[in-house]
Design an enzyme around this catalytic site. Structure first.
Site: not given
Ligand SMILES: *Cc1c(COP(=O)(O)O)cnc(C)c1O
Length: 419
Positions: A194, A222, A253
């Site tokens: 990210s 992502h 997301k």
């Molecule tokens: C955002 C993210 C998470 C967390 O996701 P949530 O559903 O908000 O807990 C986990 N792993 C990665 C790679 C992320 O970018």
């Protein structure tokens, strides 16, 4: 007065964080998440209209009318809460529908829901891997993978951290654990990292996994919904669909952005997670409103690639225009676009100035990224119109001129601003 001592300690710690310029403040959005939002910042200031370039709302579905409609229908049909974990009386037909749909979308045998991807990762390794096994993990993996690994019983000497995206190092570590007699070996990696928006080299990882008899696990948070030609994720993007054993991902997301996540995997793996995975056994699942809306999101994305195509077009346009304007950006295809500034204060000052130009972006610096790699991270969305993207490019160009960094090399920027 046990708290008296702790209070003083915490006050001092907080002061240190503030003095180091690392204190995180919230900005209040006065309305739905969208491409243009009304924000109160600093707290108490007059709200301002800004274009949002820092959300994970990649497909613009967070406040999409159809998604909101599905959530209202979900509320009417399935109610608000479950008041139970899945295996007692917290499973509706709706949850099964969502599990089937997400598994089909991702191309896996089955899937199991969690209330977040953080939970999916926390409940994965401990349930499947133990003392005799080995885990090989990329150095830049997400905190939730790191925490998930910490919770499992694989011993330290068989938890191997691989230099980021380093295939030679990956092979060396695979050899080590195989020579050490590990029973099961799993390679764990983010699909997309990210901070840089770079994509795991799954086309090279999968053959290595095969050679050394290892499973492959990716966290595609992502990517799910937009990476690859039909938006299935990095496994589609890299041409290795069907070769990934375990995919964890979030619905928080691109997939509507509310909350929830899942582990999509081979049948027996999902079956075993339902028996052993602690966040699944001891915590409520997605509420029906979110589950119903996420089902609709998958239907929308299965019917048309329009939204991921628009995101791709916005990304291509922004990346090219910013490069032409003279910014140093980390190259790639992903809608995460890091504008490299190296100096932490410069990143912070520029993001503040951009805010007052109506562009909401955030500066990232140590400890979120390594020292000397401060940047502004821009995120594109299919919810943005071309003129909004152009407005951001114009604002960046204006502020880039003000700080005299356009067309400057890394060394020139560091010479001017320091590290
Ligand atoms: C955002 C993210 C998470 C967390 O996701 P949530 O559903 O908000 O807990 C986990 N792993 C990665 C790679 C992320 O970018």
């Amino acid at each position: 007065m046990a708290y008296g001592k702790m209070k003083e300690f915490l006050q001092n710690e907080l002061k240190t964080v503030k003095q180091a310029g690392l204190f995180k403040e919230e900005r209040y959005i006065l309305g739905p998440q969208a491409a243009d939002i009304n924000v109160e910042y600093p707290a108490g200031a007059k709200p301002q209209e800004v274009l949002n370039f820092c959300a994970n709302n990649y497909l613009g579905l967070s406040s999409h009318p159809e998604v909101m409609k599905a959530s209202r229908e979900g509320l009417d049909k399935w109610g608000f809460g479950m008041s139970s974990v899945r295996f007692i009386c917290g499973t509706q037909d709706l949850h099964k529908t969502l599990e089937k749909k997400i598994a089909q979308f991702l191309g896996t045998d089955d899937a199991i829901l969690y209330s977040s991807c953080m939970d999916a990762n926390a409940g994965l390794f401990e349930a499947l891997f133990t003392k005799e096994d080995a885990i090989i993990t990329d150095k830049l993996n997400h905190a939730s993978i790191i925490d998930g690994i910490r919770l499992c019983k694989v011993p330290k000497e068989r938890r191997k951290i691989v230099n980021h995206a380093d295939m030679a190092d990956l092979e060396a570590k695979l050899k080590e654990v195989r020579d050490g007699g590990a029973r099961f070996v799993v390679i764990a990696t983010d699909g997309v990292f990210s901070m840089d928006g770079d994509i795991a080299k799954l086309d090279q990882i999968c053959p290595l996994a095969e050679k050394y008899d290892a499973l492959v696990m990716i966290d595609d948070s992502h990517s799910t919904g937009f990476m690859g030609k039909t938006g299935r994720g990095t496994h589609e993007y890299r041409g290795v669909m069907g070769k990934i054993d375990i995919i964890t991902t979030t619905f928080g997301k691109a997939m509507g952005g509310a909350s929830g996540g899942c582990t999509a995997a081979r049948q027996e793996i999902v079956d075993m997670l339902r028996q052993r995975s602690r966040p699944y056994l001891f915590s409520n699942s997605l509420c029906p409103v979110v589950a119903a809306a996420t089902v609709r999101v998958i239907d929308i994305l299965s019917a048309t690639t329009e939204r991921r195509d628009k995101l791709e077009e916005n990304t291509r346009h922004f990346r090219k225009a910013m490069t032409d304007a003279g910014f140093g950006i980390v190259p790639g295809d992903h809608p995460i676009v890091p504008i490299m500034l190296y100096n932490a204060k410069l990143a912070q000052d520029m993001s503040r100035d951009l805010y007052f130009e109506g562009i909401y972006v955030i500066g990232f610096f140590y400890p979120v990224v390594p020292k000397g790699q401060a940047r502004i991270r821009v995120q594109l969305s299919a919810g943005q119109e071309r003129e909004q993207v152009d407005k951001a490019i114009a604002a960046f160009t204006k502020i880039g001129k003000k700080y005299d960094i356009l067309g400057k090399t890394k060394d020139e920027i560091i010479e001017k601003y320091g590290l």
